[in-house]
Motif scaffolding. Structure first.
Motif, PDB file in Angstrom:
ATOM      1  N   PHE A   1     -36.050  10.125  -0.500  1.00 35.19           N
ATOM      2  CA  PHE A   1     -37.221   9.263  -0.462  1.00 35.19           C
ATOM      3  C   PHE A   1     -38.489  10.110  -0.500  1.00 35.19           C
ATOM      4  CE2 PHE A   1     -36.470  10.217   3.952  1.00 35.19           C
ATOM      5  CZ  PHE A   1     -37.741  10.376   4.487  1.00 35.19           C
ATOM      6  N   GLU A   2     -39.534   9.517  -1.032  1.00 33.76           N
ATOM      7  CA  GLU A   2     -40.852  10.151  -1.090  1.00 33.76           C
ATOM      8  C   GLU A   2     -41.880   9.143  -0.600  1.00 33.76           C
ATOM      9  OE1 GLU A   2     -41.751  11.553  -5.005  1.00 33.76           O
ATOM     10  OE2 GLU A   2     -39.906  12.725  -5.145  1.00 33.76           O
ATOM     11  N   ILE A   3     -42.831   9.616   0.198  1.00 34.39           N
ATOM     12  CA  ILE A   3     -43.908   8.756   0.678  1.00 34.39           C
ATOM     13  C   ILE A   3     -45.146   9.064  -0.142  1.00 34.39           C
ATOM     14  CG2 ILE A   3     -45.339   8.168   2.656  1.00 34.39           C
ATOM     15  CD1 ILE A   3     -42.970   8.908   4.439  1.00 34.39           C
ATOM     16  N   HIS A   4     -45.747   8.022  -0.705  1.00 33.63           N
ATOM     17  CA  HIS A   4     -46.911   8.181  -1.571  1.00 33.63           C
ATOM     18  C   HIS A   4     -48.146   7.582  -0.917  1.00 33.63           C
ATOM     19  CE1 HIS A   4     -44.472   9.454  -5.005  1.00 33.63           C
ATOM     20  NE2 HIS A   4     -43.580   8.563  -4.583  1.00 33.63           N
ATOM     21  N   GLN A   5     -49.259   8.289  -1.068  1.00 32.57           N
ATOM     22  CA  GLN A   5     -50.539   7.814  -0.578  1.00 32.57           C
ATOM     23  C   GLN A   5     -51.330   7.290  -1.770  1.00 32.57           C
ATOM     24  OE1 GLN A   5     -52.623  10.705   1.686  1.00 32.57           O
ATOM     25  NE2 GLN A   5     -54.363   9.380   2.119  1.00 32.57           N
TER      26      GLN A   5
ATOM     27  N   ARG B   1     -45.531  -0.184   9.412  1.00 28.83           N
ATOM     28  CA  ARG B   1     -45.129  -1.581   9.620  1.00 28.83           C
ATOM     29  C   ARG B   1     -43.601  -1.642   9.557  1.00 28.83           C
ATOM     30  NH1 ARG B   1     -48.401  -4.494   5.138  1.00 28.83           N
ATOM     31  NH2 ARG B   1     -47.553  -6.353   6.107  1.00 28.83           N
ATOM     32  N   PRO B   2     -42.910  -1.476  10.696  1.00 30.27           N
ATOM     33  CA  PRO B   2     -41.453  -1.326  10.700  1.00 30.27           C
ATOM     34  C   PRO B   2     -40.682  -2.476  10.052  1.00 30.27           C
ATOM     35  CG  PRO B   2     -42.354  -1.031  12.915  1.00 30.27           C
ATOM     36  CD  PRO B   2     -43.472  -1.420  12.039  1.00 30.27           C
ATOM     37  N   ASN B   3     -41.062  -3.711  10.331  1.00 31.24           N
ATOM     38  CA  ASN B   3     -40.322  -4.836   9.739  1.00 31.24           C
ATOM     39  C   ASN B   3     -40.450  -4.835   8.227  1.00 31.24           C
ATOM     40  OD1 ASN B   3     -39.458  -5.722  12.208  1.00 31.24           O
ATOM     41  ND2 ASN B   3     -41.123  -7.193  12.461  1.00 31.24           N
ATOM     42  N   ARG B   4     -41.656  -4.636   7.732  1.00 34.53           N
ATOM     43  CA  ARG B   4     -41.884  -4.616   6.286  1.00 34.53           C
ATOM     44  C   ARG B   4     -41.123  -3.452   5.652  1.00 34.53           C
ATOM     45  NH1 ARG B   4     -43.856  -8.436   2.867  1.00 34.53           N
ATOM     46  NH2 ARG B   4     -44.667  -7.427   1.040  1.00 34.53           N
ATOM     47  N   LEU B   5     -41.108  -2.318   6.319  1.00 35.13           N
ATOM     48  CA  LEU B   5     -40.389  -1.143   5.817  1.00 35.13           C
ATOM     49  C   LEU B   5     -38.891  -1.414   5.717  1.00 35.13           C
ATOM     50  CD1 LEU B   5     -40.341   1.873   5.033  1.00 35.13           C
ATOM     51  CD2 LEU B   5     -40.121   2.377   7.468  1.00 35.13           C
ATOM     52  N   ILE B   6     -38.304  -1.970   6.762  1.00 38.18           N
ATOM     53  CA  ILE B   6     -36.863  -2.248   6.753  1.00 38.18           C
ATOM     54  C   ILE B   6     -36.512  -3.238   5.654  1.00 38.18           C
ATOM     55  CG2 ILE B   6     -34.988  -3.338   8.040  1.00 38.18           C
ATOM     56  CD1 ILE B   6     -36.122  -2.057  10.549  1.00 38.18           C
TER      57      ILE B   6
ATOM     58  N   THR C   1     -42.372  -0.332  -2.416  1.00 40.50           N
ATOM     59  CA  THR C   1     -41.204   0.524  -2.600  1.00 40.50           C
ATOM     60  C   THR C   1     -40.697   0.350  -4.022  1.00 40.50           C
ATOM     61  OG1 THR C   1     -39.723  -1.210  -1.809  1.00 40.50           O
ATOM     62  CG2 THR C   1     -40.426   0.427  -0.195  1.00 40.50           C
ATOM     63  N   GLU C   2     -40.083   1.411  -4.514  1.00 39.70           N
ATOM     64  CA  GLU C   2     -39.495   1.370  -5.850  1.00 39.70           C
ATOM     65  C   GLU C   2     -38.393   2.411  -5.910  1.00 39.70           C
ATOM     66  OE1 GLU C   2     -41.059   2.427 -10.260  1.00 39.70           O
ATOM     67  OE2 GLU C   2     -42.323   1.090  -9.091  1.00 39.70           O
ATOM     68  N   THR C   3     -37.292   2.056  -6.525  1.00 38.25           N
ATOM     69  CA  THR C   3     -36.155   2.966  -6.626  1.00 38.25           C
ATOM     70  C   THR C   3     -36.087   3.563  -8.018  1.00 38.25           C
ATOM     71  OG1 THR C   3     -34.925   1.636  -5.039  1.00 38.25           O
ATOM     72  CG2 THR C   3     -33.660   3.177  -6.353  1.00 38.25           C
ATOM     73  N   GLU C   4     -35.868   4.865  -8.061  1.00 39.53           N
ATOM     74  CA  GLU C   4     -35.731   5.580  -9.334  1.00 39.53           C
ATOM     75  C   GLU C   4     -34.341   6.215  -9.359  1.00 39.53           C
ATOM     76  OE1 GLU C   4     -37.872   9.301 -11.671  1.00 39.53           O
ATOM     77  OE2 GLU C   4     -38.433   8.827  -9.621  1.00 39.53           O
ATOM     78  N   PHE C   5     -33.623   6.004 -10.443  1.00 35.55           N
ATOM     79  CA  PHE C   5     -32.287   6.574 -10.597  1.00 35.55           C
ATOM     80  C   PHE C   5     -32.410   7.839 -11.433  1.00 35.55           C
ATOM     81  CE2 PHE C   5     -28.142   6.784 -12.839  1.00 35.55           C
ATOM     82  CZ  PHE C   5     -27.352   7.014 -11.725  1.00 35.55           C
ATOM     83  N   THR C   6     -32.044   8.976 -10.851  1.00 37.69           N
ATOM     84  CA  THR C   6     -32.124  10.259 -11.550  1.00 37.69           C
ATOM     85  C   THR C   6     -30.748  10.904 -11.555  1.00 37.69           C
ATOM     86  OG1 THR C   6     -32.782  11.317  -9.489  1.00 37.69           O
ATOM     87  CG2 THR C   6     -34.551  10.673 -10.976  1.00 37.69           C
ATOM     88  N   GLY C   7     -30.058  10.749 -12.665  1.00 34.89           N
ATOM     89  CA  GLY C   7     -28.734  11.349 -12.794  1.00 34.89           C
ATOM     90  C   GLY C   7     -27.750  10.748 -11.818  1.00 34.89           C
TER      91      GLY C   7
ATOM     92  N   ASN D   1     -28.363  10.824  -8.423  1.00 33.43           N
ATOM     93  CA  ASN D   1     -29.077  10.568  -7.178  1.00 33.43           C
ATOM     94  C   ASN D   1     -30.065   9.420  -7.332  1.00 33.43           C
ATOM     95  OD1 ASN D   1     -27.823  12.792  -5.902  1.00 33.43           O
ATOM     96  ND2 ASN D   1     -29.302  14.166  -6.832  1.00 33.43           N
ATOM     97  N   TYR D   2     -30.496   8.909  -6.185  1.00 34.59           N
ATOM     98  CA  TYR D   2     -31.516   7.864  -6.137  1.00 34.59           C
ATOM     99  C   TYR D   2     -32.721   8.402  -5.385  1.00 34.59           C
ATOM    100  CZ  TYR D   2     -27.726   4.684  -7.348  1.00 34.59           C
ATOM    101  OH  TYR D   2     -26.678   4.074  -7.968  1.00 34.59           O
ATOM    102  N   THR D   3     -33.898   8.068  -5.855  1.00 43.48           N
ATOM    103  CA  THR D   3     -35.125   8.401  -5.147  1.00 43.48           C
ATOM    104  C   THR D   3     -35.869   7.105  -4.872  1.00 43.48           C
ATOM    105  OG1 THR D   3     -35.264  10.524  -6.310  1.00 43.48           O
ATOM    106  CG2 THR D   3     -37.254   9.742  -5.200  1.00 43.48           C
ATOM    107  N   ILE D   4     -36.152   6.857  -3.600  1.00 45.41           N
ATOM    108  CA  ILE D   4     -36.911   5.672  -3.221  1.00 45.41           C
ATOM    109  C   ILE D   4     -38.343   6.103  -2.953  1.00 45.41           C
ATOM    110  CG2 ILE D   4     -37.141   3.782  -1.577  1.00 45.41           C
ATOM    111  CD1 ILE D   4     -34.158   4.018  -1.022  1.00 45.41           C
ATOM    112  N   HIS D   5     -39.266   5.553  -3.727  1.00 43.68           N
ATOM    113  CA  HIS D   5     -40.685   5.840  -3.560  1.00 43.68           C
ATOM    114  C   HIS D   5     -41.257   4.800  -2.603  1.00 43.68           C
ATOM    115  CE1 HIS D   5     -40.570   8.741  -6.835  1.00 43.68           C
ATOM    116  NE2 HIS D   5     -39.807   7.864  -7.476  1.00 43.68           N
ATOM    117  N   ILE D   6     -41.916   5.262  -1.545  1.00 44.06           N
ATOM    118  CA  ILE D   6     -42.401   4.384  -0.488  1.00 44.06           C
ATOM    119  C   ILE D   6     -43.908   4.571  -0.336  1.00 44.06           C
ATOM    120  CG2 ILE D   6     -42.216   3.806   1.971  1.00 44.06           C
ATOM    121  CD1 ILE D   6     -39.396   5.092   1.866  1.00 44.06           C
ATOM    122  N   ALA D   7     -44.642   3.463  -0.294  1.00 40.14           N
ATOM    123  CA  ALA D   7     -46.085   3.532  -0.057  1.00 40.14           C
ATOM    124  C   ALA D   7     -46.338   3.838   1.414  1.00 40.14           C
ATOM    125  CB  ALA D   7     -46.752   2.216  -0.438  1.00 40.14           C
TER     126      ALA D   7
END
Length: 136
Positions: free
Chosen positions: A82-86, A125-130, A105-111, A113-119
């Motif tokens: 996962f990556e956190i983006h500002q 905001r824990p509920n929104r994140l989950i 959030t957005e998921t990217e499939f790379t080969g 592996n999966y990378t989840i991009h998170i704002a």
């Protein structure tokens, strides 16, 4: 239901054999595609029972949520990064206008592996994140 004529004294609404066959065919397709429901399966709710790693710490860590979701879905958590983006929403006093769906959030499939991009805005905001991670 008077609008559709169901409560009139003369009831002309009838289920035809074609209607009955259509319903039966759809149920057969659902059972063939999805199988019968498992009576022994339990509804998964966001509690310590199903998310032990996420509730183990006082803070809500993204990696722990990913581990719990991976266990529930039968995935390898080592393949999910996962990556956190500002963005502009994180800068105080910055005027901006949103167009379209805001990025959370957005998921990217790379080969393999999966990378989840998170704002960064939903990390606090824990509920929104989950719910966003469950959706991804």
């Amino acid at each position: 239901m008077k609008l559709f004529g169901f409560n009139k004294k003369e009831n002309t609404f009838r289920i035809t054999d074609l209607d009955r066959e259509w319903v039966e065919d759809n149920f057969k397709w659902l059972i063939k595609f999805c199988g019968y429901p498992n009576r022994q399966s339990e509804q998964i709710i966001i509690t310590e029972k199903f998310f032990p790693n996420a509730f183990s710490n006082r803070g809500l860590l993204i990696q722990n949520i990913i581990k719990d979701l991976s266990n529930l879905l039968g995935l390898h958590s080592s393949k999910i990064k996962f990556e956190i983006h500002q963005d502009l929403r994180d800068v105080y006093g910055m005027p901006f206008e949103m167009q379209g769906k805001p990025f959370e959030t957005e998921t990217e499939f790379t080969g393999d592996n999966y990378t989840i991009h998170i704002a960064k805005t939903i990390v606090d905001r824990p509920n929104r994140l989950i719910f966003s991670l469950i959706n991804e």
